[in-house]
Each structure stands twice: as structure tokens, then as C-alpha cells.
Design a protein around this motif. Sequence first.
Motif, PDB file in Angstrom:
ATOM      1  N   PHE A   1       0.846  -1.189   0.000  1.00 12.22           N
ATOM      2  CA  PHE A   1       0.000   0.000   0.000  1.00 12.22           C
ATOM      3  C   PHE A   1       0.883   1.242   0.000  1.00 12.22           C
ATOM      4  O   PHE A   1       1.753   1.393   0.866  1.00 12.22           O
ATOM      5  CB  PHE A   1      -0.922   0.006   1.228  1.00 12.22           C
ATOM      6  CG  PHE A   1      -1.933  -1.102   1.208  1.00 12.22           C
ATOM      7  CD1 PHE A   1      -3.221  -0.870   0.763  1.00 12.22           C
ATOM      8  CD2 PHE A   1      -1.592  -2.389   1.611  1.00 12.22           C
ATOM      9  CE1 PHE A   1      -4.162  -1.897   0.724  1.00 12.22           C
ATOM     10  CE2 PHE A   1      -2.524  -3.419   1.568  1.00 12.22           C
ATOM     11  CZ  PHE A   1      -3.808  -3.172   1.124  1.00 12.22           C
TER      12      PHE A   1
ATOM     13  N   ASP B   1      -0.657   4.404  -0.448  1.00 14.15           N
ATOM     14  CA  ASP B   1      -1.472   5.564  -0.123  1.00 14.15           C
ATOM     15  C   ASP B   1      -0.999   6.172   1.195  1.00 14.15           C
ATOM     16  O   ASP B   1      -0.378   5.504   2.022  1.00 14.15           O
ATOM     17  CB  ASP B   1      -2.949   5.181  -0.004  1.00 14.15           C
ATOM     18  CG  ASP B   1      -3.173   4.120   1.068  1.00 14.15           C
ATOM     19  OD1 ASP B   1      -2.724   2.979   0.850  1.00 14.15           O
ATOM     20  OD2 ASP B   1      -3.764   4.429   2.114  1.00 14.15           O
TER      21      ASP B   1
ATOM     22  N   PRO C   1      -1.414   7.113   4.763  1.00 15.68           N
ATOM     23  CA  PRO C   1      -2.326   6.839   5.884  1.00 15.68           C
ATOM     24  C   PRO C   1      -2.646   8.117   6.653  1.00 15.68           C
ATOM     25  O   PRO C   1      -1.803   9.007   6.771  1.00 15.68           O
ATOM     26  CB  PRO C   1      -1.547   5.846   6.743  1.00 15.68           C
ATOM     27  CG  PRO C   1      -0.112   6.114   6.423  1.00 15.68           C
ATOM     28  CD  PRO C   1      -0.078   6.528   4.983  1.00 15.68           C
TER      29      PRO C   1
ATOM     30  N   LEU D   1     -10.608   5.645  -3.230  1.00 16.30           N
ATOM     31  CA  LEU D   1     -10.317   6.210  -1.909  1.00 16.30           C
ATOM     32  C   LEU D   1     -11.166   7.449  -1.635  1.00 16.30           C
ATOM     33  O   LEU D   1     -11.535   7.701  -0.484  1.00 16.30           O
ATOM     34  CB  LEU D   1      -8.827   6.551  -1.790  1.00 16.30           C
ATOM     35  CG  LEU D   1      -7.864   5.370  -1.614  1.00 16.30           C
ATOM     36  CD1 LEU D   1      -6.444   5.868  -1.438  1.00 16.30           C
ATOM     37  CD2 LEU D   1      -8.262   4.502  -0.425  1.00 16.30           C
TER      38      LEU D   1
ATOM     39  N   ASP E   1     -13.394   7.743   1.575  1.00 17.85           N
ATOM     40  CA  ASP E   1     -13.255   8.887   2.471  1.00 17.85           C
ATOM     41  C   ASP E   1     -14.593   9.548   2.776  1.00 17.85           C
ATOM     42  O   ASP E   1     -14.738  10.229   3.799  1.00 17.85           O
ATOM     43  CB  ASP E   1     -12.305   9.920   1.865  1.00 17.85           C
ATOM     44  CG  ASP E   1     -10.844   9.516   1.983  1.00 17.85           C
ATOM     45  OD1 ASP E   1     -10.550   8.607   2.789  1.00 17.85           O
ATOM     46  OD2 ASP E   1     -10.003  10.105   1.287  1.00 17.85           O
TER      47      ASP E   1
ATOM     48  N   ARG F   1      -8.053  -6.271   0.271  1.00 15.45           N
ATOM     49  CA  ARG F   1      -7.339  -5.009   0.131  1.00 15.45           C
ATOM     50  C   ARG F   1      -8.186  -3.815   0.563  1.00 15.45           C
ATOM     51  O   ARG F   1      -7.694  -2.888   1.199  1.00 15.45           O
ATOM     52  CB  ARG F   1      -6.894  -4.827  -1.326  1.00 15.45           C
ATOM     53  CG  ARG F   1      -6.070  -3.573  -1.560  1.00 15.45           C
ATOM     54  CD  ARG F   1      -5.668  -3.386  -3.011  1.00 15.45           C
ATOM     55  NE  ARG F   1      -4.820  -2.220  -3.134  1.00 15.45           N
ATOM     56  CZ  ARG F   1      -3.499  -2.243  -3.046  1.00 15.45           C
ATOM     57  NH1 ARG F   1      -2.884  -3.394  -2.846  1.00 15.45           N
ATOM     58  NH2 ARG F   1      -2.790  -1.136  -3.150  1.00 15.45           N
ATOM     59  N   ALA F   2      -9.477  -3.838   0.212  1.00 16.33           N
ATOM     60  CA  ALA F   2     -10.343  -2.706   0.538  1.00 16.33           C
ATOM     61  C   ALA F   2     -10.414  -2.472   2.043  1.00 16.33           C
ATOM     62  O   ALA F   2     -10.501  -1.324   2.497  1.00 16.33           O
ATOM     63  CB  ALA F   2     -11.740  -2.932  -0.030  1.00 16.33           C
TER      64      ALA F   2
ATOM     65  N   GLU G   1      -7.281  -0.584   3.007  1.00 12.38           N
ATOM     66  CA  GLU G   1      -7.375   0.797   2.520  1.00 12.38           C
ATOM     67  C   GLU G   1      -8.265   1.632   3.435  1.00 12.38           C
ATOM     68  O   GLU G   1      -7.929   2.774   3.778  1.00 12.38           O
ATOM     69  CB  GLU G   1      -7.916   0.810   1.095  1.00 12.38           C
ATOM     70  CG  GLU G   1      -6.924   0.292   0.062  1.00 12.38           C
ATOM     71  CD  GLU G   1      -7.509   0.225  -1.333  1.00 12.38           C
ATOM     72  OE1 GLU G   1      -6.736   0.305  -2.302  1.00 12.38           O
ATOM     73  OE2 GLU G   1      -8.741   0.085  -1.446  1.00 12.38           O
TER      74      GLU G   1
ATOM     75  N   ARG H   1      -6.539   2.289   6.835  1.00 14.64           N
ATOM     76  CA  ARG H   1      -5.483   3.292   6.705  1.00 14.64           C
ATOM     77  C   ARG H   1      -6.064   4.696   6.512  1.00 14.64           C
ATOM     78  O   ARG H   1      -5.375   5.682   6.787  1.00 14.64           O
ATOM     79  CB  ARG H   1      -4.554   2.931   5.544  1.00 14.64           C
ATOM     80  CG  ARG H   1      -3.670   1.709   5.829  1.00 14.64           C
ATOM     81  CD  ARG H   1      -2.968   1.221   4.580  1.00 14.64           C
ATOM     82  NE  ARG H   1      -2.011   2.178   4.047  1.00 14.64           N
ATOM     83  CZ  ARG H   1      -0.710   2.197   4.331  1.00 14.64           C
ATOM     84  NH1 ARG H   1      -0.202   1.304   5.178  1.00 14.64           N
ATOM     85  NH2 ARG H   1       0.093   3.086   3.772  1.00 14.64           N
ATOM     86  N   ARG H   2      -7.318   4.771   6.065  1.00 12.46           N
ATOM     87  CA  ARG H   2      -7.996   6.057   5.927  1.00 12.46           C
ATOM     88  C   ARG H   2      -8.835   6.385   7.155  1.00 12.46           C
ATOM     89  O   ARG H   2      -9.668   7.295   7.135  1.00 12.46           O
ATOM     90  CB  ARG H   2      -8.886   6.065   4.676  1.00 12.46           C
ATOM     91  CG  ARG H   2      -8.164   5.742   3.389  1.00 12.46           C
ATOM     92  CD  ARG H   2      -7.058   6.698   3.056  1.00 12.46           C
ATOM     93  NE  ARG H   2      -7.555   8.023   2.693  1.00 12.46           N
ATOM     94  CZ  ARG H   2      -6.766   9.028   2.332  1.00 12.46           C
ATOM     95  NH1 ARG H   2      -5.447   8.861   2.320  1.00 12.46           N
ATOM     96  NH2 ARG H   2      -7.278  10.205   2.013  1.00 12.46           N
TER      97      ARG H   2
END
Length: 315
Positions: free
Chosen positions: A130, A132, A134, A201, A205, A222-223, A226, A229-230
Motif C-alpha cells: 500500500f 497511499d 495513511p 479512496l 473517504d 485489500r479494501a 485501505e 489506513r484512511r
Amino acid sequence: MGANGLRVIDGGLGSPDLGGRVMGALLARARLHKKLPALTPDVILTTAGTVATGLRASRQNGVPVAVLVRAIRDIMPVAGSAAKTLARRLVYGNAPWTRAPYLIANSRFLRDYCRKNGFNGPGWVVYPPFDDEPLETPWPSSVSKVGMIGSAPNKGVETFISLACRLPQIEFKVIGDRSVRAGERRIEGNVTRVGWTNAPLDEIDSCDALLMPTRYDEAFGRAAVEAIRRRKYVLASSIEGLPEAVGDSRLLLDPYDLDAWQDSLTRLVRDPGAFRAAMDRAFKAAMELGVEAQTARLEQALSEMAFPPSVDSKE
């Protein structure tokens, strides 16, 4: 052609007709076997469908070969016409993926699944990396909008829609709904269906929590990572690769127990703070899945294939 140390040999698959693609792929395979010795590889990586080609290159160059398996569908029989099947065998050979001496899977669940389905050699786990950024913001103080990724039955969309019917005070969002055109959205009561998007994302969000009521065929999840981490709350099925992605058993539910999903989601809406300890643990686990960490795992796996430790080693 190549850039930044990466060399690419054209696979010849750009032709619009099957015959042109087959001929192009055959020529590409010939170029690969001709040029590979000059590249002096230490390890050869292959997909499940190209193991025969990888094994041939392995014998010619005297280096180990490993099959990369990223999803259950990678090792399932390929559907298609007899002509396409014959063309694939002509181009890539007919060796089963289980003949590869080494394996790299993207979860412990998938590695074990491969072993149950005929693979007997050493296997390593390299999780999806990943990159992205965090978020370090607090967890949402309230939960009024929940989402899920995908609309396929195996993703548990029926459970998601059933929860929407039971909890009309909450907004539900299906992200990447196949029934909606890309870039568009459709609102049905308290459910918003969003078509394919290149910026998932952004949709995540916009939610306070993500549900993954997957019923099968989820090698990792994976989702879920993600979303964590958000800084979004996550509730997920307790099957297959999802427990590895979520990182805390308190966030896992029986995918077939709709009442349990309703109870957990209701508690999350009423008291998000009760879930924060579990989410903190999940966030810590998710932070270990960055690009740097997984690159190191891959390099370690490749090193152990190319230079196996001695049986007399104390390591």
C-alpha cells in the motif's frame, strides 16, 4: 525496451485477431528465451498460466522459478473455447501451476489454499503493498454513512442491501456497482450505487465505515486495509483472507448471520468509541503493509530461493 532497470519484451498481444496475438506471443517467447541468458537472472517469476514457459527458462538458465498467485481465480481452470485453450497451450505450454518448485502468495490463507490444491513446495507470503498516505486523524466520532466495495454476490452485496432495509436511518453506498455506468451514481432510498471509479479512496473517504460481508473468494481483502489506513471503521467476514487484512478478531463476523451484522452495525452507530481499541490494533497491523515492508518481504523470498541457506547454517 526498458527504464529504471526494468526491461520489457513485447508480448505481442496487441493484435485484434486471435491468430495475430498467438503469432506475436510465440515470437515474444522466442525473443525471451534468446535474450534471457544475457540478463543473468537469479530467479524467474511466472503466473499460474505460464509455468511451462517459466520451467523451460529455468532449465535453460539454471535458476529457480516461482509461481505468483494473487487470487484464487489465478489457479482455477481457464474458461474459453477449445480454440483459445489450444492457443494458450501452444504459446505457454501445458505444465500445471503446481509443478513450479516455489510459490509466492499474497496471504497465508492463499498459500495454504494452494497447498491444499496440489502445491507441495516452499511458499512465501508477500502481502499487497500500500502506497497511499495513511491518515493520522482520529476515528470518526459518529457513524451515519457506511460503504462497501463491489456489487458481486460473492462480495456479500445481498447482506449489505438487507442491512440498508433494516437500518433506514443510515446511508449505505455501494462503490463500484456493476449495474451503474462508470462515473455515474443512482440513489434508491438510503442506498447510493456508484459506478466504476478510478478514485475509490475518495468514495471511501466519504464514508464513516466500510463493510466487507464477503461470502467466498477473498484471498486477502485489500479494501479493508485501505479503509483502515484512511481511518474508517471496518466490519468484515471471518473467512478466507479477511482476518489477515483486518488484524483484530473483534471486527469479524459470520458472513451468513445477518442478525449479527445488524447488531454489530447498530452498536457501532450508537457507540463508535467501543470499537476504537480494536480499530487501533487494526491500524497498527495495516501500517505494516506499506510498500517498503512488502518490498523487503519480496526481496527476502527471492534471496532465499536464489541462495538457499545451508542445512548446516545456524540461521
